[in-house]
Write an enzyme that holds these catalytic residues in place. Structure first.
Site, PDB file in Angstrom:
ATOM      1  N   ALA A   1      -4.012   4.628  -4.906  1.00 55.34           N
ATOM      2  CA  ALA A   1      -4.357   6.030  -5.141  1.00 55.34           C
ATOM      3  C   ALA A   1      -4.635   6.799  -3.860  1.00 55.34           C
ATOM      4  O   ALA A   1      -4.766   8.024  -3.890  1.00 55.34           O
ATOM      5  CB  ALA A   1      -5.572   6.108  -6.068  1.00 55.34           C
TER       6      ALA A   1
ATOM      7  N   GLN B   1      -7.564  -0.953  -8.109  1.00 61.00           N
ATOM      8  CA  GLN B   1      -6.907  -1.153  -6.817  1.00 61.00           C
ATOM      9  C   GLN B   1      -5.478  -0.615  -6.833  1.00 61.00           C
ATOM     10  O   GLN B   1      -4.595  -1.154  -6.170  1.00 61.00           O
ATOM     11  CB  GLN B   1      -6.927  -2.630  -6.416  1.00 61.00           C
ATOM     12  CG  GLN B   1      -8.243  -3.064  -5.805  1.00 61.00           C
ATOM     13  CD  GLN B   1      -8.114  -4.329  -4.980  1.00 61.00           C
ATOM     14  OE1 GLN B   1      -7.215  -4.468  -4.148  1.00 61.00           O
ATOM     15  NE2 GLN B   1      -9.015  -5.267  -5.196  1.00 61.00           N
TER      16      GLN B   1
ATOM     17  N   GLY C   1      -6.535   2.042   3.589  1.00 64.14           N
ATOM     18  CA  GLY C   1      -6.466   2.036   2.140  1.00 64.14           C
ATOM     19  C   GLY C   1      -6.960   3.294   1.465  1.00 64.14           C
ATOM     20  O   GLY C   1      -6.871   3.398   0.243  1.00 64.14           O
TER      21      GLY C   1
ATOM     22  N   ASN D   1       0.086   2.492 -17.736  1.00 66.79           N
ATOM     23  CA  ASN D   1      -0.482   3.418 -16.756  1.00 66.79           C
ATOM     24  C   ASN D   1      -1.994   3.496 -16.967  1.00 66.79           C
ATOM     25  O   ASN D   1      -2.465   3.707 -18.089  1.00 66.79           O
ATOM     26  CB  ASN D   1       0.149   4.805 -16.923  1.00 66.79           C
ATOM     27  CG  ASN D   1      -0.146   5.708 -15.748  1.00 66.79           C
ATOM     28  OD1 ASN D   1      -1.296   6.022 -15.464  1.00 66.79           O
ATOM     29  ND2 ASN D   1       0.913   6.138 -15.066  1.00 66.79           N
TER      30      ASN D   1
ATOM     31  N   CYS E   1     -11.370 -16.884   4.893  1.00 67.52           N
ATOM     32  CA  CYS E   1     -12.710 -17.100   4.378  1.00 67.52           C
ATOM     33  C   CYS E   1     -13.650 -16.145   5.106  1.00 67.52           C
ATOM     34  O   CYS E   1     -13.321 -15.643   6.181  1.00 67.52           O
ATOM     35  CB  CYS E   1     -13.176 -18.547   4.540  1.00 67.52           C
ATOM     36  SG  CYS E   1     -13.533 -19.053   6.230  1.00 67.52           S
TER      37      CYS E   1
ATOM     38  N   GLY F   1       0.785  -1.231   0.000  1.00 64.54           N
ATOM     39  CA  GLY F   1       0.000   0.000   0.000  1.00 64.54           C
ATOM     40  C   GLY F   1       0.812   1.274   0.000  1.00 64.54           C
ATOM     41  O   GLY F   1       0.511   2.189   0.764  1.00 64.54           O
ATOM     42  N   GLY F   2       1.831   1.359  -0.854  1.00 65.01           N
ATOM     43  CA  GLY F   2       2.627   2.579  -0.936  1.00 65.01           C
ATOM     44  C   GLY F   2       3.717   2.613   0.118  1.00 65.01           C
ATOM     45  O   GLY F   2       4.866   2.263  -0.140  1.00 65.01           O
TER      46      GLY F   2
ATOM     47  N   TYR G   1       0.650   6.333  -6.091  1.00 67.21           N
ATOM     48  CA  TYR G   1       0.150   6.429  -7.464  1.00 67.21           C
ATOM     49  C   TYR G   1       1.258   7.004  -8.351  1.00 67.21           C
ATOM     50  O   TYR G   1       2.086   7.800  -7.882  1.00 67.21           O
ATOM     51  CB  TYR G   1      -1.077   7.336  -7.509  1.00 67.21           C
ATOM     52  CG  TYR G   1      -1.916   7.222  -8.760  1.00 67.21           C
ATOM     53  CD1 TYR G   1      -2.911   6.259  -8.867  1.00 67.21           C
ATOM     54  CD2 TYR G   1      -1.713   8.080  -9.837  1.00 67.21           C
ATOM     55  CE1 TYR G   1      -3.693   6.153 -10.012  1.00 67.21           C
ATOM     56  CE2 TYR G   1      -2.488   7.981 -10.989  1.00 67.21           C
ATOM     57  CZ  TYR G   1      -3.480   7.019 -11.070  1.00 67.21           C
ATOM     58  OH  TYR G   1      -4.244   6.927 -12.201  1.00 67.21           O
TER      59      TYR G   1
END
Length: 599
Positions: A309, A306, A535, A285, A453, A95-96, A316
């Site tokens: 961003a 996903q 997120g 991109n 699950c 996540g960055g 991004y």
């Protein structure tokens, strides 16, 4: 970089993780950077030339004082396993910039403190840094974690980046900074559930011969190609970083990698015609490819995104330049980079809106892409919905969400036993059976073997207790870590994702994740966390996580039953309070106590 030559001196340094005061509080020692590097062994140098991969211990031998601390240590290490993390050398999990610890100094201090932690003590971790140890009690969590939290007025990327540069904070994402990330497999079923729900709603439950298109094949996004093909669809994933796509090829999550849209479409048009479930990763991109699809009249059946961003600077990548040029600009001129990144997001969303008008079932997967595009002048950015109100909220009303568990033994056979168990316990759950059977065939473990699950209120406690009993009887070789995504039924306030368009307008009320963390602490989870950002980015969400360890003891059986009832129970009461009839009916059927029940 100077290293200690005297190994006795090094050993002594490593045995000094804490200093004791008469107040009854233990503070984790703070090494100066020079002192730390001087006493750091070669294998933990953070220089790229000397970095050595981290791998969690396996087996039944522990180096901590109980399995509760051992589990926390192993899961922290597992987050940084090269099979799991995106940039483990930088402590970045996914996540960055979502990190497992604030610095290498902090990481080693956390590990040392967990090894020394008594069974009636609790370690406090503030944005990835261990800051204190308190005497609590055996039923209390062994670790309490808070990541990225800022007072409301200052809760924005600008202030956060300022504090992060000063070394005072880190971005914990969701499961990165709470030590329960299990690689892309952790989000596979959530994505599978979402794609399946979209198929049920728009295509009579059959996605064979349908095309799903999305951007992002890093951490969370890396689950998409596998989740899509597991539903029977063909899939096109777009990512500017070829290494991310290569990683998905290596793990079996993606079938093909191409560098041109023409080549991708040649493969996918044939797959759609033959109703083959094939996935293609395209190096490109989204701000270029998505509008080009619209220009060509190529209309996906399902369209989402996903990319990371949520973070315009680190997550991004702007279009109009090579990936390498973009990275150089990020270092040289972060402000200019961010401006170009936001412009690219606007173009990306405009392309999605065009495809939506042309017939694509389009939804936001919760990365704040729409919000940044709206701020950049795309006034109809919210014309396509978020995935939670579109598909997932009915599940949340029943306390259902992404439940996960990890085998600390490191043995895949332990997960096989739990697969059999969950199918035995819930034979009537058709979707669960389909998922487990597919997962057994197609999910390759990353790091410690794990499974996920979607289970609901009542089911989680039943399953957790049964796993604890199998550990007790020795049918599972070592304890099982039981956790979940922070994206759960009652643990998050996120107006552009999980709590978007709540029935009573309570989207932004953040009392619920705080209550969730407090309740899980009171119920006896093994470790509990509260984060800002997740997120969707700093200032846009507050969320909580819990992890509970099934070690086979009677004490943990009591704690498991409490935590795995209260945790999903928060989802039920949260949606009852918001006025959802499905939640009210479910609470009545399950005798969930609601003091001010309506009707």
């Amino acid at each position: 970089m100077t290293l200690v030559k005297d190994r006795q001196e090094l050993s002594a340094a490593r045995r000094r993780p804490v200093r004791v005061l008469n107040t009854g509080v233990r503070f984790v020692a703070s090494f100066s950077r020079k002192h730390y590097h001087d006493c750091m062994p070669v294998e933990t140098e953070i220089s790229p030339k000397t970095y050595t991969p981290i791998r969690a211990p396996r087996g039944t031998k522990i180096s901590c004082k109980s399995w509760q601390q051992e589990a926390a240590m192993r899961m922290l290490m597992n987050n940084l396993d090269e099979e799991v993390a995106e940039r483990p050398q930088d402590l970045v999990v996914y996540g960055g910039t979502g990190r497992a610890a604030r610095s290498w100094e902090a990481y080693h201090a956390i590990v040392a403190t967990l090894k020394a932690l008594d069974n009636d003590e609790t370690l406090l971790v503030q944005s990835g840094k261990p800051v204190g140890v308190f005497k609590t009690h055996e039923y209390a969590p062994r670790v309490l974690i808070a990541n990225s939290n800022l007072v409301g007025h200052w809760s924005n990327w600008e202030k956060f980046n300022e504090l992060e540069r000063a070394g005072l904070m880190m971005y914990g994402q969701m499961t990165a900074g709470s030590w329960i990330y299990i690689g892309s497999q952790g989000i596979v079923e959530g994505t599978f559930e979402t794609f399946s729900a979209a198929g049920e709603k728009s295509f009579a439950g059959d996605l064979a011969g349908k095309l799903i298109v999305s951007g992002g094949m890093g951490g969370m996004g890396g689950a998409q190609p596998l989740a899509a093909t597991m539903t029977g669809a063909a899939f096109l994933g777009i990512d500017v970083d070829p290494e991310r796509i290569k990683k998905r090829l290596k793990t079996g999550y993606c079938d093909f990698m191409v560098t041109t849209l023409d080549e991708a479409l040649r493969i996918l048009k044939n797959a759609v015609r033959k109703k083959e479930n094939i996935s293609v990763g395209l190096v490109g991109n989204c701000a270029d490819i998505i509008p080009e699809l619209a220009e060509r009249g190529v209309v996906p059946d399902i369209l989402t995104d996903q990319t990371s961003a949520h973070d315009p600077l680190n997550g991004y990548v702007p279009n109009g330049m090579t990936f390498e040029a973009a990275r150089e600009l990020r270092k040289r001129d972060p402000k200019a980079y961010e401006e170009k990144s936001l412009d690219a997001m606007a173009r990306h969303v405009e392309g999605m809106l065009r495809l939506q008008k042309m017939g694509s079932v389009t939804f936001d997967y919760g990365n704040n892409l729409r919000t940044f595009a709206f701020q950049r002048g795309v006034k109809n950015a919210y014309d396509f919905p978020g995935f939670v109100p579109a598909y997932i909220r009915p599940l949340f009303c029943e306390g259902r969400g992404p439940f996960r568990w990890v085998a600390l033994s490191g043995e895949a056979s332990d997960i096989a036993v739990t697969d059999d168990l969950v199918l035995e316990l819930f034979p009537e759950n058709r979707i669960l059976r389909r998922w487990i059977e597919l997962a057994r065939k197609r999910i390759k473990f990353q790091g410690l073997p794990a499974r996920i699950c979607w289970l609901g209120y009542g089911e989680r406690a039943q399953f957790g207790l049964a796993m604890n009993e199998l550990v007790k009887k020795g049918k599972i070789k070592a304890p099982i870590v039981i956790g979940r995504d922070h994206l759960d039924c009652g643990s998050v306030a996120s107006p552009y994702r999980e709590t978007e368009s709540m029935k009573d307008g309570s989207d932004a009320i953040a009392d619920w994740p705080i209550l969730n963390a407090l309740l899980n602490t009171a119920a006896g989870a093994s470790w509990v966390s509260v984060h800002n950002g997740g997120g969707v980015g700093i200032g846009y969400s507050l969320h909580a996580g819990q992890v509970t360890v099934a070690d086979g003891t009677d004490m943990m059986a009591k704690r498991i039953e409490r935590v795995l009832t209260t945790d999903p129970g928060m989802g039920v009461v949260r949606h009852v309070d918001a006025g959802y009839d499905e939640a009210k009916t479910f609470a009545e059927e399950k005798s969930v106590k609601i003091p001010m029940r309506e009707g």
